[in-house]
Design an enzyme around this catalytic site. Structure first.
Site, PDB file in Angstrom:
ATOM      1  N   ASP A 530       0.836  -1.206   0.000  1.00  0.00           N
ATOM      2  CA  ASP A 530       0.000   0.000   0.000  1.00  0.00           C
ATOM      3  C   ASP A 530       0.868   1.251   0.000  1.00  0.00           C
ATOM      4  O   ASP A 530       1.925   1.290   0.625  1.00  0.00           O
ATOM      5  CB  ASP A 530      -0.900  -0.012   1.247  1.00  0.00           C
ATOM      6  CG  ASP A 530      -1.791   1.216   1.310  1.00  0.00           C
ATOM      7  OD1 ASP A 530      -2.566   1.428   0.365  1.00  0.00           O
ATOM      8  OD2 ASP A 530      -1.679   1.974   2.292  1.00  0.00           O
ATOM      9  N   HIS A 533       4.471   4.277  -3.529  1.00  0.00           N
ATOM     10  CA  HIS A 533       5.290   5.380  -4.017  1.00  0.00           C
ATOM     11  C   HIS A 533       5.783   6.285  -2.899  1.00  0.00           C
ATOM     12  O   HIS A 533       6.702   7.074  -3.104  1.00  0.00           O
ATOM     13  CB  HIS A 533       4.498   6.215  -5.037  1.00  0.00           C
ATOM     14  CG  HIS A 533       3.200   6.725  -4.519  1.00  0.00           C
ATOM     15  ND1 HIS A 533       2.090   5.910  -4.409  1.00  0.00           N
ATOM     16  CD2 HIS A 533       2.833   7.938  -4.055  1.00  0.00           C
ATOM     17  CE1 HIS A 533       1.095   6.623  -3.913  1.00  0.00           C
ATOM     18  NE2 HIS A 533       1.520   7.855  -3.681  1.00  0.00           N
ATOM     19  N   ASP A 631     -10.093   1.851  -4.629  1.00  0.00           N
ATOM     20  CA  ASP A 631     -10.063   3.172  -4.003  1.00  0.00           C
ATOM     21  C   ASP A 631     -10.299   4.291  -5.016  1.00  0.00           C
ATOM     22  O   ASP A 631      -9.937   5.438  -4.782  1.00  0.00           O
ATOM     23  CB  ASP A 631      -8.732   3.387  -3.261  1.00  0.00           C
ATOM     24  CG  ASP A 631      -7.527   3.036  -4.112  1.00  0.00           C
ATOM     25  OD1 ASP A 631      -7.716   2.716  -5.299  1.00  0.00           O
ATOM     26  OD2 ASP A 631      -6.401   3.074  -3.589  1.00  0.00           O
TER      27      ASP A 631
END
Length: 1517
Positions: A530, A533, A631
């Site tokens: 999760d 980045h 999401d």
């Protein structure tokens, strides 16, 4: 173990200073990875290291091992050496390499894919087969209910489930804000139960073994829930005001904004128009005004960045009064005031580096006046610096205001925003950036708490993400202003975790998260990283390393928002990400969605068969292509419900992992929030009512369609169908519905579709339709979808039963392309139809036969092969057996022959209009082009288009060979028979199978070729074998006999029937000087070129008989004691060169040394074409070769003087009259062969001026008259050899009688040999010493420590020019040279003459040097017009061979260190030639290059002596 031709081997070429950390290389387990050296590293002692562990050992990221080099040839020429890894373990691995003192001169990563297994039998689940569905775990209810809810995934055809975290959630109830990373959430246990991770494992195993479903879950490393108990106990794990004091100003701003919220809630700004209920943009402007007028002045953030001027000046004054001086060791004596940022970030805490102040503001004396002057200057500077800091903080505050207003705009006014409603403490003006675990107090009291570390350690920064930020930067670390500028899109429920640089910086956090990782890896088959980045890379690396210890084949997915594939590669490489999440929803229209399908997987239809050993190519990350992620916004809200099925169908056709999120298939018309959603997913019930909220079944939403699509996707991936762009096995037609058909008018005119082949069945046809039921109403307890839509679907039906298309007849498109025309009658928006297509029965049979005959070359063709019951007779014999009958002269025809050679036979090379002509008529011409087409699957290339459009190229190849005699005709028949199958298969497949046939034929021909060559070639490196092909390229038999007839007493002379006279005649192989310019007619054979190239191209390759024939044929043309340069079949020969005869003698010497019993050639009969100098061509009796040699030596000693026959424009339109006079003699004083004049050019540097405009016509650019250095070396070599032969009784003459001053005298060869030896260095060495007694023209010396290019030239300055010719003498007669002097001269040549590929033909310091050859240029410049500078600078390749051989010879005499250094140089230089050779479509090396290795368009693209001289270097190794 796989057969060698099926084992997948990838080769990674290493190049100096090539860092590929941002390039992605992916490998499957079972592959072999080879590292090989590129040109820039050849010859260097390169060390390759990797952290890929030895078999059986555990991976340690920072532990590297050195790989062992394998040298297949075992020779000094180790250009083929490689080190290898057998890839058996999944993960991310690093390699690096260096040489000499450089630890690292390059490196990169490679990622090894995991192997996933499902079912009780543990069958492999290929990554491309994955169909994943995401579940919000909190919506699954108690663990007992999970199977019923997860069964929806099973019944919808998914084979992988992604669970959001199963741990205890934080108080926000966000799926990704975890309160306890180690415990299985109690909410999944009903009253009286206490389920644990053990129970989860039981469920996961059940799903794997019984349902064939794997399970993955998230790992969240960036943050923890603000209410996590452990973060309160270990606040050092977050970014607080103690361990991160740089956040103190941002914390104060955050508290000030919170107090602004409370004042807005209390109605303090109502009078100015700012109420709690923000409904218009005017209120946004009021927020901005309040910030500037009320908030910012109150908190005075600039004070944290400024110096307290009075204190700093007073400190400075005291130092000056005490006579302090700067410490120059600290300042380096440089002016410039340095401000030190206060590490505690207190108001006015910054200080001045007093050393820099003392260095910058120096008083004239230490008087009070001068001290005060300096203090005043310092005060001015500090005030200026404080003002600059004030401006910077002003910019920060301006950005903060913009971000605050922007957030309010989105959260409260924007149509697509959450519309939070009135400002309240629950929904503050903006999300808070820091925790404040205390009761609110006044802002002033809160700011006083900054001095209480026991409290400020609990003021923890929240996590979030920064739009457009560098993903490789940690935005919470010092140096970042994200928090003070309010640029963070904050997650106000999650504290950002602070790992530091390693476990030692935060031991508890690292141990805690490692345990969390190990638990996850233990119970799940993979993880989703999760917020990847924003995860510190070193943290993720360490955690995933720990995970792979627990589960080596860990499947790792991530979603990145870097905006750059290159930055994506950094994450994929370092973390070993298996698949990157990509989303179809990112496409704005159907065309873009189709592009994404192609981008993320598959190859074009008819793609080429790739060799199992090939370069490791950069690639993009493997995709997990989802129709929507969990999401993101719901597609129905942005497109239409009808689009759900068609977009899913497009996704399912991508050759990669695919998937969706729970709710998409049920047509849930809103986003299922990971934060706010608390309802449960419906359970599976095959009989569920369409209106049921608590249950779903096959008729719910598009579930039935998704089941069919998932099955089709998995079937295609499992069976290896990787060609998309409409697959050759399944063709899917999807009509998207991005816009609602009720409000958007779609066209009813759908053009027909033509599908090549035979439609076996309709795999599925489906469309989303409305049904009569109640409309969607959001249920309070269950996540329900739109009941008013369902899917009409038919599977595996005949075409005629389709309700979407009309069946049409089979249409012929050309004689081999059979297509079915499909017209659509009911392809409404949101519809999908997929056809299973096969080749028509005839085409299937033909392809099967092709594969059957190709399987003799590789087992990969066995699949789908079908034996032909009545094959052509020629196909019954293996091609290798046919090839074994070919001679090397036949191979020249099969593989090479340029356009002019073919034209001589009445043909030409194959031409493709608007593209060009192949370089060769033979197979190499095609292979050079197909190599690039194949590697890139460039089916749009004109060659592929030509093949699809017609059979012309196939017929050209076969007919060209069929018209030949003997075995070549049989090979042509074999190709014709193979092409007869190829011509009748669908045209889109022809390029691929054409290439397969050509590759097989070509490689078989090469195998047969090498078997006919010497052991040096057979055991040599790839470079050696590539160069050896020049022997085929240059050595062939033309339509007209190029050589004069040999004596009939000679054995093994080839004969053929003349196509012109019909008579039997000799057809000996000859050497073309270069292609394409010197390949045919009288300009094919040149004496000098032939004998410079003969050793390399014929003797070293084992073509002894053909070499003998050429040597004897040229011997038969002897005239005036010379052999011709331009042979002209002997009848049109020109005897205008002084060196060709000496090259011939050198070649004869080489023949005697290389060939077993080679000295016997001396007895061979020679048929003299010219018994006397004046006789016309005739065929008198024979004489032994040794008599011819004696005549050469005797004539030179006697002196040669004649005028060329037919002198004048007829034979040379540029030469002046004096140039036709040939004079050669031996200098009695030195023994040097001497000759020529300033109007002719008798050596290889033979450019004659041609420009009348520049007035150089008839003037040789390089006459090199006198004693040319290479001729001295060659003559010395020949005479020494003759002396040796005589001493062994192999040559009957020990000298020759000549006339001197009217008397006959005898000159012994021993004496001649000694005379040259004694004279050489005194005459040729340029010492540069003023008093050197041997130097007659010291005024002409401009380079010392070299050897002259000639001795006794009519223009003495020419003797002193630095050229590469002396290296030839070094190789053929090294005894002439003193080792130390030789080495100096070679070093000078290396410095001044050596280019990337060739040797400069003239010192660049010379006044007439010009390195660019342009034969078309005619201007007023005497030195360059009409290519006058041909040998005055351009870089010729063949002298490089002699330079390198000379370096190796003398380096051995100077010791191991010098030799090792020289070997490095030689390998490095040769590697550049190897690179050029491989890349050249001619598969050759050019005649010359322009300066610094630039291409010369006037050069032959491949030259015999260029290739031969390098083979000689490699032989010397």
């Amino acid at each position: 173990m796989l057969p060698q031709d099926l084992k997948q081997i990838r080769v990674l070429i290493l190049n100096d200073k090539e860092n590929l950390e941002r390039t992605l290389f992916r490998l499957d387990q079972g592959f072999e990875l080879q590292f090989r050296l590129g040109p820039s590293l050849q010859g260097r002692r390169v060390t390759v290291q990797t952290n890929y562990p030895p078999e059986g050992q555990r991976f340690e990221r920072n532990t590297f091992r050195v790989l062992t080099w394998n040298n297949p040839t075992g020779r000094e020429d180790d250009s083929d050496k490689f080190c290898l890894l057998d890839i058996k373990v999944a993960g991310s691995y690093q390699y690096c390499f260096g040489f000499g003192d450089a630890e690292k001169s390059g490196g990169g990563y490679f990622v090894v894919n995991p192997i996933l297994r499902v079912g009780s039998e543990n069958r492999v689940l290929p990554l491309d087969c994955i169909s994943i569905q995401t579940y919000l775990s909190k919506c699954l209810g108690h663990l007992d209910d999970w199977p019923a809810r997860l069964q929806v995934a099973k019944e919808s055809g998914y084979n992988m489930i992604h669970f959001t975290p199963l741990q205890t959630l934080g108080e926000s109830r966000s799926c990704y804000s975890l309160a306890d990373q180690l415990t299985f959430s109690p909410e999944f246990s009903p009253d009286g139960q206490n389920y644990s991770w053990t129970d989860v494992r039981a469920l996961v195993e059940k799903l794997k073994k019984e349902w064939n479903i794997l399970c993955i879950t998230d790992v969240v490393y960036n943050h923890t829930a603000a209410n996590s108990k452990w973060i309160r106990e270990h606040p050092e794990c977050g970014y607080n005001l103690v361990n991160s004091p740089h956040l103190r100003p941002a914390w104060i701003l955050d508290r000030a904004i919170w107090h602004l919220t409370t004042r807005i809630v209390d109605g303090r700004y109502k009078d100015s128009g700012l109420s709690a209920n923000i409904t218009n943009k005017n209120q946004l402007n009021e927020i901005r005004s309040v910030l500037w007028q009320d908030v910012y002045p109150r908190i005075k953030l600039w004070e944290f960045y400024q110096v307290k001027v009075d204190s700093a000046v007073e400190q400075f004054r005291t130092l000056l009064q005490n006579g302090a001086k700067p410490d120059h060791n600290k300042t380096g004596g440089k002016n410039g005031l340095i401000i030190i940022q206060d590490p505690g970030w207190r108001r006015y805490g910054n200080s001045v580096d007093m050393n820099s102040a003392l260095e910058t503001f120096v008083p004239h004396s230490f008087s009070p006046q001068h001290i005060e002057e300096c203090c005043h200057l310092l005060r001015q500077k500090l005030n200026q610096l404080n003002e600059e800091q004030l401006h910077i903080v002003h910019q920060h505050q301006e950005q903060a205001a913009n971000c605050i207003v922007g957030n309010v705009m989105y959260e409260r006014l924007a149509e697509h925003g959450p519309k939070l409603g009135p400002v309240s403490k629950k929904n503050p003006l903006v999300t808070r950036y820091f925790t404040f675990p205390y009761q609110d107090m006044t802002l002033e009291h809160e700011m006083q708490m900054l001095d209480e570390p026991d409290k400020t350690c609990h003021f923890l920064a929240f996590n979030g993400w920064v739009m457009g930020d560098d993903p490789l930067r940690n935005f919470a670390e010092p140096g970042s202003n994200v928090y003070i500028r309010r640029e963070l899109i904050c997650w106000g429920d999650s504290v950002k975790l602070r790992y530091g640089k390693g476990p030692e910086d935060c031991p508890f956090l690292w141990a805690h998260m490692k345990k969390y990782t190990e638990i996850t890896a233990k119970y799940f088959h993979g993880v989703r990283l999760d917020n990847c980045h924003s995860t510190p890379l070193h943290v993720a690396e360490a955690m995933l390393d720990a995970a792979r210890v627990v589960r080596p084949n860990l499947y790792l997915i991530a979603e990145l928002f870097t905006g750059s594939e290159i930055i994506d590669n950094v994450f994929v490489n370092r973390l070993g990400i298996s698949s990157l999440v990509r989303e179809a929803m990112s496409a704005g229209d159907s065309h873009e969605e189709g592009r994404l399908v192609y981008r993320y997987g598959g190859e074009p239809v008819g793609a080429f068969v790739q060799p199992s050993l090939r370069p490791l190519m950069p690639c993009i990350a493997h995709a997990m292509f989802l129709d929507v992620t969990h999401d993101n916004e719901c597609p129905i809200q942005l497109r239409s419900a009808l689009d759900s099925l068609s977009s899913s169908a497009m996704v399912s056709m991508a050759c990669c992992a695919t998937g969706s999120t729970r709710g998409y298939d049920e047509l849930v018309p809103h986003q299922i929030s990971v934060v706010k959603e608390e309802r449960f997913y419906p359970k599976w019930n095959p009989s569920a009512s369409p209106t049921s909220a608590s249950e779903v079944g096959p008729q719910t939403g598009i579930i039935a369609g998704k089941l069919a699509l998932n099955k089709m996707h998995q079937e295609l991936a499992a069976q290896g169908f990787i060609q998309v762009y409409v697959d050759q096995s399944v063709v899917a037609v999807c009509r998207t519905a991005f816009k609602n058909p009720k409000t958007h008018q779609y066209s009813t005119d759908i053009p027909p579709m033509f599908i090549p082949g035979k439609i076996e069945e309709v795999v599925l046809e489906a469309r989303t339709v409305e049904r009569h039921t109640e409309s969607f109403k959001k249920d309070d307890n269950y996540i329900n979808g739109m009941p008013e839509y369902t899917v009409e679907i038919k599977e595996h039906i005949p075409l005629q039963e389709s309700s979407v298309v009309n069946e049409a007849g089979v249409t012929s498109k050309g004689r081999s392309e059979f297509v079915q025309e499909i017209s659509f009658r009911n392809l409404t928006p949101g519809s999908v139809i997929a056809f299973r297509v096969s080749l028509d029965p005839k085409a299937q049979k033909l392809v099967g036969a092709l594969r059957y005959f190709l399987s003799q070359f590789s087992l990969k063709y066995r699949k789908g092969s079908i034996a032909d019951e009545n094959p052509s007779e020629v196909l019954k014999m293996p091609l290798a057996q046919l090839m074994s009958k070919l001679t090397l002269a036949d191979m020249n025809v099969l593989l090479f022959r340029c356009d002019s050679e073919e034209q001589e036979d009445g043909g030409g090379c194959y031409n493709i209009p608007e593209w060009g002509t192949f370089k060769y008529a033979g197979l190499q011409g095609l292979m050079s082009v197909l190599a690039d087409i194949r590697a890139n699957n460039d089916l749009g290339h004109p060659v592929c288009s030509n093949l699809r459009q017609g059979d012309w190229l196939m017929e050209y190849i076969a007919n060209r060979l069929k018209h030949r005699e003997g075995p070549l005709a049989q090979v042509g028949q074999w190709l014709e028979a193979m092409f007869s199958y190829l011509k009748h298969i669908p045209r889109y497949l022809i390029p691929s199978y054409f290439d397969a046939i050509l590759v097989s034929t070509f490689t078989t021909a090469l195998d047969a070729t090498y078997k006919l060559m010497s052991s040096f070639i057979q055991r040599g490196s790839s470079f050696v074998r590539h160069l050896a092909l020049a022997s085929l390229q240059m050595c062939g038999v033309g339509r007209f006999p190029a050589l004069p007839a040999l004596s009939k007493k000679i054995d093994n002379v080839p004969y053929c029937i003349s196509p012109i006279t019909g008579q039997k005649e000799q057809c000996c192989v000859t050497v073309a000087a270069g292609l394409p310019h010197f390949s045919t007619g009288i300009f094919r054979c040149w004496g000098r070129d032939t004998f410079i190239a003969l050793r390399g191209l014929m003797l070293l390759t084992g073509r002894h008989t053909e070499a003998r024939n050429i040597i004897l044929a040229f011997a038969g043309t002897l005239r005036h004691g010379l052999i011709p340069n331009l042979l002209g079949e002997g009848r049109f020969a020109r005897y205008n060169c002084r060196d060709a005869v000496w090259w011939w003698l050198q070649c004869l010497q080489d023949y005697a040394r290389h060939v077993p019993q080679g000295h016997c050639i001396l007895q061979s009969p020679v048929t003299r074409m010219y018994p006397t100098d004046e006789s016309e061509p005739c065929t008198p009796g024979d004489q032994p070769l040794y008599d011819v040699i004696q005549e050469i030596l005797q004539r030179h000693l006697e002196g040669i003087s004649f005028r060329e026959r037919n002198a004048g424009p007829k034979i040379d339109m540029n030469m002046r009259d004096e140039g036709f006079n040939v004079v050669i003699n031996v200098d009695p004083a030195t023994g040097f062969v001497h000759g020529g004049n300033r109007f002719n050019c008798g050596t290889w540097m033979d450019k004659m001026g041609e420009s009348e405009r520049a007035r150089n016509k008839g003037i040789p650019a390089t006459p090199r008259d006198g004693a040319a250095v290479e001729i001295i070396g060659l003559s010395k070599s020949a005479i020494r050899w003759i002396v040796e032969l005589h001493s062994k009784g192999l040559f009957p003459y020990d000298g020759a009688k000549v006339h001197r001053n009217g008397e006959e005298v005898f000159i012994s060869y021993v004496k001649w040999n000694e005379q040259i030896q004694q004279s050489y260095e005194p005459c040729f060495w340029v010492s540069g010493e003023p008093l050197d007694p041997n130097e007659k023209h010291s005024d002409l010396v401009h380079k010392k420590g070299i050897y002259k290019d000639s001795y006794g030239a009519s223009s003495p300055w020419c003797d002193y020019q630095l050229r590469p010719n002396f290296t030839i003498a070094m190789v053929v007669a090294p005894e002439l040279f003193t080792v130390e002097r030789a080495w100096k001269a070679l070093e000078m040549a290396e410095e001044k003459l050596l280019g990337p590929l060739g040797m400069k033909t003239l010192d660049p310091d010379d006044m007439v040097y010009c390195g660019v050859y342009d034969n078309a240029l005619d201007n007023d410049n005497y030195n360059v017009a009409k290519g006058f500078n041909y040998h005055q600078g351009p870089e010729w390749l063949w002298p490089v061979g002699y330079f390198l051989r000379a370096k190796l010879h003398f380096a051995k005499m100077l010791g191991e260190k010098t030799y090792a250094k020289t070997v490095t140089l030689v390998k490095n230089v040769l590697s550049r030639h190897y690179t050029h050779l491989e890349r050249s479509p001619w598969k050759g090396l050019p005649e010359l290059m322009n300066e610094n290795g630039q291409h010369c368009p006037f050069s032959c693209e491949t030259q015999a002596w260029s290739l031969a001289s390098l083979l000689e270097v490699l032989y010397d190794f």
